[in-house]
Write a protein that holds these residues in place. Structure first.
Motif, short mmCIF file in Angstrom:
data_model
loop_
_atom_site.label_atom_id
_atom_site.label_comp_id
_atom_site.label_asym_id
_atom_site.label_seq_id
_atom_site.Cartn_x
_atom_site.Cartn_y
_atom_site.Cartn_z
N SER A 21 0.85 -1.19 0.00
CA SER A 21 0.00 0.00 0.00
C SER A 21 0.88 1.24 0.00
O SER A 21 1.98 1.23 0.57
CB SER A 21 -0.90 0.04 1.24
N THR A 23 0.08 5.42 0.52
CA THR A 23 -0.85 6.53 0.71
C THR A 23 -0.11 7.84 0.48
O THR A 23 0.95 8.08 1.09
CB THR A 23 -1.46 6.50 2.11
N ASP A 72 -7.50 3.59 -4.78
CA ASP A 72 -8.70 4.04 -4.08
C ASP A 72 -8.54 5.55 -3.89
O ASP A 72 -7.83 6.00 -2.99
CB ASP A 72 -8.84 3.32 -2.73
N LYS A 75 -9.20 7.25 -0.58
CA LYS A 75 -8.20 7.06 0.47
C LYS A 75 -6.82 7.55 0.05
O LYS A 75 -5.85 7.36 0.79
CB LYS A 75 -8.12 5.58 0.85
N ASN A 76 -6.73 8.13 -1.15
CA ASN A 76 -5.42 8.59 -1.67
C ASN A 76 -4.39 7.47 -1.64
O ASN A 76 -3.20 7.70 -1.35
CB ASN A 76 -4.89 9.79 -0.87
N THR A 77 -4.82 6.27 -1.97
CA THR A 77 -3.96 5.10 -1.82
C THR A 77 -3.90 4.28 -3.10
O THR A 77 -4.93 4.08 -3.76
CB THR A 77 -4.45 4.23 -0.65
#
Length: 115
Positions: A21, A23, A72, A75-77
């Motif tokens: 992940s 972010t 996403d 979620k800035n991810t």
């Protein structure tokens, strides 16, 4: 100021899976093409996945069918799902974007594939 927080690396046996992940902050994330790169010791950094603003994806042959990039925007991810991992996938993995003509890189997360 563009910043990243990466997570999800680790040690996994051959054939295993991991999800990375990343972010991002400081940018309009939904407007950015996002990339994942990796770098193994003694090797050049190589791109392993790209996802466009529309969600189109690009992979090199070395990971096609095994890695999946997704995003996403709420979620800035950005994620990198890695399946059927091989010892040659061992590397430090970085998320990346271009903003204002500059390259920005995550701090890197180590992925080790070994029995």
């Amino acid at each position: 100021q563009v910043q990243f927080v990466e997570s999800g690396g680790g040690l996994v046996p051959p054939g295993g899976s991991l999800r990375l992940s990343c972010t991002a902050s400081g940018i309009i994330f939904s407007a950015k093409i996002m990339n994942w790169y990796r770098q193994a010791p003694g090797n050049q950094r190589e791109r392993v996945a790209r996802i466009t603003v529309r969600g189109d994806t690009v992979y090199p042959d070395s990971v096609k069918g095994r890695f999946t990039i997704s995003r996403d925007n709420a979620k800035n991810t950005v994620y990198l799902q890695m399946n059927s991992l091989r010892p040659e996938d061992t590397a430090v993995y970085y998320c990346h974007l271009v903003h204002g003509g500059r390259d920005y890189w995550g701090q890197g997360t180590q992925v080790t594939v070994s029995s």
